[in-house]
Every structure is written in C-alpha cells, then in structure tokens.
Motif scaffolding. Sequence first.
Motif, mmCIF file in Angstrom:
data_model
loop_
_atom_site.group_PDB
_atom_site.id
_atom_site.type_symbol
_atom_site.label_atom_id
_atom_site.label_comp_id
_atom_site.label_asym_id
_atom_site.label_seq_id
_atom_site.Cartn_x
_atom_site.Cartn_y
_atom_site.Cartn_z
ATOM 1 N N CYS A 5 0.824 -1.199 0.000
ATOM 2 C CA CYS A 5 0.000 0.000 0.000
ATOM 3 C C CYS A 5 0.868 1.262 0.000
ATOM 4 C CB CYS A 5 -0.903 -0.009 1.229
ATOM 5 S SG CYS A 5 0.026 0.129 2.767
ATOM 6 N N GLN A 6 0.209 2.413 -0.037
ATOM 7 C CA GLN A 6 0.934 3.678 -0.134
ATOM 8 C C GLN A 6 1.775 3.956 1.115
ATOM 9 O OE1 GLN A 6 -1.621 7.037 -0.893
ATOM 10 N NE2 GLN A 6 0.047 8.286 -1.695
ATOM 11 N N CYS A 7 1.289 3.576 2.310
ATOM 12 C CA CYS A 7 2.026 3.904 3.545
ATOM 13 C C CYS A 7 3.008 2.817 3.937
ATOM 14 C CB CYS A 7 1.061 4.200 4.685
ATOM 15 S SG CYS A 7 0.289 2.752 5.447
ATOM 16 N N GLY A 8 2.924 1.648 3.321
ATOM 17 C CA GLY A 8 3.877 0.583 3.600
ATOM 18 C C GLY A 8 3.471 -0.360 4.720
ATOM 19 N N THR A 9 2.294 -0.152 5.320
ATOM 20 C CA THR A 9 1.850 -1.027 6.412
ATOM 21 C C THR A 9 1.531 -2.433 5.901
ATOM 22 O OG1 THR A 9 0.930 0.828 7.650
ATOM 23 C CG2 THR A 9 0.073 -1.353 8.192
ATOM 24 N N CYS A 19 -5.699 -1.290 2.723
ATOM 25 C CA CYS A 19 -4.925 -0.980 3.922
ATOM 26 C C CYS A 19 -5.778 -0.124 4.848
ATOM 27 C CB CYS A 19 -3.646 -0.231 3.557
ATOM 28 S SG CYS A 19 -2.797 0.433 5.016
ATOM 29 N N THR A 29 -4.854 1.713 7.266
ATOM 30 C CA THR A 29 -4.172 2.947 7.661
ATOM 31 C C THR A 29 -4.268 4.011 6.576
ATOM 32 O OG1 THR A 29 -2.634 1.687 9.026
ATOM 33 C CG2 THR A 29 -1.977 3.936 8.444
ATOM 34 N N CYS A 30 -3.878 3.666 5.356
ATOM 35 C CA CYS A 30 -3.844 4.684 4.296
ATOM 36 C C CYS A 30 -4.985 4.541 3.298
ATOM 37 C CB CYS A 30 -2.493 4.677 3.578
ATOM 38 S SG CYS A 30 -2.231 3.232 2.534
HETATM 39 ZN ZN LIG Z 1 -1.200 1.694 3.949
#
Ligand SMILES: [Zn+2]
Length: 142
Positions: free
Chosen positions: A13-17, A81, A83-84
């Motif tokens: 994902c964009q935030c890496g989580t 994701c 988170t993001c």
């Molecule tokens: Zn993310």
Amino acid sequence: MSDPAFTPRTGGCQCGTVRYAITGEPLQLYVCHCKECQRQSGSAFGMSLQIRSGDLTVTAGEPRVWERGADSGNRLACWFCPTCGSRLWHENNPSRGWKTVKAGSLDAAIDMAGAVHIWTSRALPGVVIPPEAQSYPEEPPE
Ligand SMILES: [Zn+2]
Ligand SMILES: [Zn+2]
C-alpha cells in the motif's frame, strides 16, 4: 503467461503497512475503464493483474475487506490498507479461484503493452485505447 515483463513479485500500500508477495505467473493484466474502477481509483481506469488465489501472501500488516455487489450478481471482496486506504486486491465471494491485484501497488513497473482493455465503452473522453490491444466494450467473455 511467460513474458518476463510479468515477473513483479512484491507490492504494498501507499504507507507501507500492508505488504504482499506473489508467487507463480500472473494470468492476465486488465485495464478496466468502467465507472466503478474510475470511482475506486479516483483516476481514468483500474489496472487489475489477475493471479491464482493461492499465489498471494500477505507479508506485513493486516488488510481489511469491504464488499460490494457486481453487475453480474456476484459479490466482490475488496481488500485495502486500514491505515492509508489504498485498495490492494479484489476477489469474488465466493472465490472463483483468482484474485485481481491493483497493479499500481506492485513495486516493479508493470508493462502495459499486453494488457486487455475492458469496458472501453465507458472510457473517459481523450483516453486512447491502443488499436493493437485486445479490447472489449464491456465484460470480456469468460
Ligand atoms: Zn497503507
Ligand atoms: Zn472496472
């Protein structure tokens, strides 16, 4: 599909989580111009890399799922994701044996030259479908 261009193996994902890995060769790359894909991506079209369901492993994070109905009457499970909010892959519920990974989330650049364009009847004005591309005005035949 044995094209060496189709060997992206990891993504996230964009935030890496949330991170994932793909084993096995992808089956097909679709570029979908339907309104659902436009709305989901906030962009001109969706890119879906079709893989066998068992070929995707989550390697980090805990993706969440949201479901929607499809025109076909099937249920589509949409993983993202928490988170993001990046959408990561889709799978029919019940599964039909394959997932479609949102190809922009892959780490390696994907070669779009062999992509199959679908729902071209809904393509935004100004979007050019390559004349040599395999394309369908709506859903491709099964
Ligand atoms: Zn993310
Ligand atoms: Zn679509």
